[in-house]
Design an enzyme around this catalytic site. Structure first.
Site, short mmCIF file in Angstrom:
data_model
loop_
_atom_site.label_atom_id
_atom_site.label_comp_id
_atom_site.label_asym_id
_atom_site.label_seq_id
_atom_site.Cartn_x
_atom_site.Cartn_y
_atom_site.Cartn_z
N ALA A 201 -5.41 8.72 -0.26
CA ALA A 201 -6.37 8.88 0.70
C ALA A 201 -6.00 9.90 1.98
O ALA A 201 -6.54 10.08 2.96
CB ALA A 201 -6.77 7.71 1.28
N ASP B 55 0.81 -1.07 0.02
CA ASP B 55 -0.08 0.16 0.01
C ASP B 55 0.87 1.14 0.05
O ASP B 55 1.80 1.04 0.42
CB ASP B 55 -0.80 0.00 1.07
CG ASP B 55 -2.09 -0.99 1.31
OD1 ASP B 55 -2.44 -1.37 -0.04
OD2 ASP B 55 -2.55 -1.17 2.28
N ARG C 194 -1.28 -0.58 -8.60
CA ARG C 194 -2.50 -0.41 -8.07
C ARG C 194 -2.52 1.12 -8.32
O ARG C 194 -1.75 1.65 -7.66
CB ARG C 194 -2.89 -0.78 -6.88
CG ARG C 194 -4.26 -0.28 -6.52
CD ARG C 194 -4.46 -0.30 -4.74
NE ARG C 194 -4.73 -1.46 -4.23
CZ ARG C 194 -4.18 -1.89 -3.08
NH1 ARG C 194 -3.84 -0.87 -2.37
NH2 ARG C 194 -4.22 -3.12 -2.53
N ARG D 30 -12.20 6.60 5.68
CA ARG D 30 -13.45 6.20 4.88
C ARG D 30 -14.41 7.28 5.05
O ARG D 30 -15.02 7.80 3.96
CB ARG D 30 -13.89 4.80 5.08
CG ARG D 30 -12.97 3.92 4.70
CD ARG D 30 -12.50 3.52 3.42
NE ARG D 30 -11.77 4.29 2.96
CZ ARG D 30 -10.17 4.33 2.86
NH1 ARG D 30 -9.89 3.28 3.59
NH2 ARG D 30 -9.53 5.16 2.36
P1 FDA Z 1 -14.17 9.41 -5.04
O1 FDA Z 1 -13.54 9.75 -3.75
O2 FDA Z 1 -14.19 10.57 -6.09
O3 FDA Z 1 -15.72 8.76 -4.69
C1 FDA Z 1 -16.43 8.55 -6.21
C2 FDA Z 1 -17.61 7.85 -5.50
O4 FDA Z 1 -17.24 6.72 -4.96
C3 FDA Z 1 -18.14 8.69 -4.48
O5 FDA Z 1 -19.18 9.83 -5.08
C4 FDA Z 1 -19.12 7.72 -3.76
O6 FDA Z 1 -20.27 7.24 -4.26
C5 FDA Z 1 -18.11 6.61 -3.73
N1 FDA Z 1 -17.22 6.40 -2.82
C6 FDA Z 1 -16.02 6.84 -2.55
N2 FDA Z 1 -15.52 6.44 -1.37
C7 FDA Z 1 -16.39 6.03 -0.48
C8 FDA Z 1 -16.52 5.66 0.84
N3 FDA Z 1 -15.52 5.55 1.81
N4 FDA Z 1 -17.76 5.34 1.27
C9 FDA Z 1 -18.92 5.20 0.38
N5 FDA Z 1 -18.78 5.74 -0.83
C10 FDA Z 1 -17.75 6.19 -1.44
N6 FDA Z 1 -5.25 5.21 -0.89
C11 FDA Z 1 -4.23 5.54 -0.48
O7 FDA Z 1 -3.66 6.51 -0.28
N7 FDA Z 1 -3.39 4.39 -0.58
C12 FDA Z 1 -3.60 3.17 -0.80
O8 FDA Z 1 -2.77 2.11 -1.03
C13 FDA Z 1 -4.92 2.89 -1.24
N8 FDA Z 1 -5.30 1.52 -1.62
C14 FDA Z 1 -6.84 1.25 -1.89
C15 FDA Z 1 -7.17 0.35 -2.51
C16 FDA Z 1 -8.35 0.24 -3.06
C17 FDA Z 1 -8.81 -1.29 -3.60
C18 FDA Z 1 -9.16 1.18 -3.22
C19 FDA Z 1 -10.68 1.26 -3.96
C20 FDA Z 1 -8.69 2.65 -2.66
C21 FDA Z 1 -7.58 2.45 -2.01
N9 FDA Z 1 -7.19 3.91 -1.35
C22 FDA Z 1 -5.75 3.88 -1.35
C23 FDA Z 1 -8.13 4.91 -1.41
C24 FDA Z 1 -8.14 5.80 -2.58
O9 FDA Z 1 -7.10 6.70 -2.61
C25 FDA Z 1 -9.16 6.86 -2.31
O10 FDA Z 1 -9.30 7.66 -1.07
C26 FDA Z 1 -10.69 6.10 -2.32
O11 FDA Z 1 -10.76 5.07 -3.09
C27 FDA Z 1 -11.86 7.15 -2.59
O12 FDA Z 1 -11.60 7.68 -4.05
P2 FDA Z 1 -12.27 7.01 -5.33
O13 FDA Z 1 -11.37 6.67 -6.57
O14 FDA Z 1 -13.51 6.04 -5.06
O15 FDA Z 1 -13.20 8.42 -5.90
#
Ligand code: FDA
Length: 313
Positions: free
Chosen positions: A187, A130, A182, A287
């Site tokens: 985050a 990660d 990945r 989250r």
């Molecule tokens: P965005 O935040 O724009 O969300 C798009 C839509 O997804 C939202 O409108 C909502 O509908 C839904 N959504 C997103 N997050 C949600 C939540 N918590 N609860 C409910 N709905 C939600 N980060 C990092 O810094 N280091 C890492 O190693 C990882 N590893 C990782 C693994 C995997 C498999 C995933 C999916 C994510 C990570 N992350 C991560 C987290 C990543 O950086 C990011 O913070 C989250 O995935 C949220 O971003 P989205 O791409 O989903 O888009």
């Protein structure tokens, strides 16, 4: 503002101890965390596998502060890899270098991760490292390319975050080295000197980097729940003739289960990141920071719980 506050709270151990002691938020955590034990986590993976979904198990716990804790975490990962093999489950593992002692000593961390990687290789499994906050990016990538990837090329991969300015170059390097990536948005709370402050720029960078990895990379994991980006990936795959076997979508446990299952039905590979363990608080707070609507959901649960307790008194 709310996001920064939640990310700040994610680092406050005293608040976690209070929350855990009081059982507050535990029900909410259960939506995003597959319990506190290996058994609950393996059961969650079996259920996902039954729905055609691959998994990646993460033992929750971030920066450890002494050698004994780091070695214990490494041992837990080795046991976990054995348990996965015994049960024949379709899951790899994800780990954080700070949980393997990176803040204690780099050599200790390398030694522990080598043992985990050796066991993953014995079982034909895979370890995803990660990515943590930008304070660790350079060290994580240096250790990956210099100490882990050369010896365990088929068994280890990294994570890159599209919110960092540097990621475009890191993607180019990964393509050149044929390392598995990945791709996520990122985050952590980052200063504007290293990361795009605007979501639009983060999303645009994600799409550029995703397309480069899909076209020229090695089985990238597209980690996002963003439907616009997922649609862009599907479109790009069609236009650039990238077969569904050349990439996978990745999502978090408990987030957009409908979309996870829909993608499987459409024939895409989907992997769900399944965190478990007692140290769920920082993960849960990140989250919440991603989707403030979750905060209302959690507050509702806490209120219901306290009303129930009062009635029982
Ligand atoms: P965005 O935040 O724009 O969300 C798009 C839509 O997804 C939202 O409108 C909502 O509908 C839904 N959504 C997103 N997050 C949600 C939540 N918590 N609860 C409910 N709905 C939600 N980060 C990092 O810094 N280091 C890492 O190693 C990882 N590893 C990782 C693994 C995997 C498999 C995933 C999916 C994510 C990570 N992350 C991560 C987290 C990543 O950086 C990011 O913070 C989250 O995935 C949220 O971003 P989205 O791409 O989903 O888009």
């Amino acid at each position: 503002m709310l996001r920064s506050t939640l990310l700040y709270l994610s680092n406050q151990q005293k608040i976690f101890q209070f929350v855990r002691r009081n059982g507050l938020a535990k029900k909410f955590a259960a939506r995003f965390v597959a319990g506190e034990t290996v058994d609950t986590a393996l059961a969650a993976v079996a259920t996902l596998n039954a729905h055609g979904i691959h998994a990646s198990l993460d033992i929750l716990g971030e920066s450890v502060h002494n050698e004994a804790e780091a070695r214990e975490t490494g041992r837990q990962y080795i046991d976990l890899l054995d348990r996965i093999a015994e049960r024949g489950l379709d899951t790899n593992v994800s780990l954080k270098l700070t949980a393997m002692g990176l803040d204690v000593s780099e050599e200790l961390c390398v030694e522990i991760v080598h043992d985990v990687l050796a066991r993953a290789r014995d079982h034909g499994n895979f370890v995803r490292i990660d990515m943590e906050s930008s304070e660790y990016t350079e060290r994580t990538l240096a250790l990956f390319y210099e100490r882990f990837y050369p010896a365990y090329t088929a068994n280890v991969g990294i994570v890159l975050q599209s919110y960092l300015f540097r990621t475009e170059q890191d993607v180019a390097r990964a393509i050149q080295e044929r390392s598995r990536v990945r791709l996520c948005k990122g985050a952590y709370q980052e200063p504007p000197s290293v990361a795009y402050p605007d979501k639009q720029d983060v999303d645009a960078a994600y799409v550029r980097e995703m397309q480069a990895l899909m076209r020229d990379g090695t089985y990238p994991g597209l980690a996002t729940h963003d439907e616009a980006i997922i649609d862009a990936a599907k479109r790009f795959a069609r236009e650039a003739a990238v077969g569904v076997e050349r990439f996978e979508f990745q999502m978090l446990y408990g987030v957009r289960r409908d979309l996870q299952e829909q993608l499987v039905r459409e024939g895409y590979n989907v992997r769900v990141y399944v965190p478990f363990g007692t140290q769920w608080y920082p993960y849960l707070m990140r989250r919440l920071a991603e989707r403030p609507a979750n905060l209302a959901f959690m507050t509702g649960n806490i209120l219901k719980e306290s009303v129930r307790r009062r009635r029982r008194r």
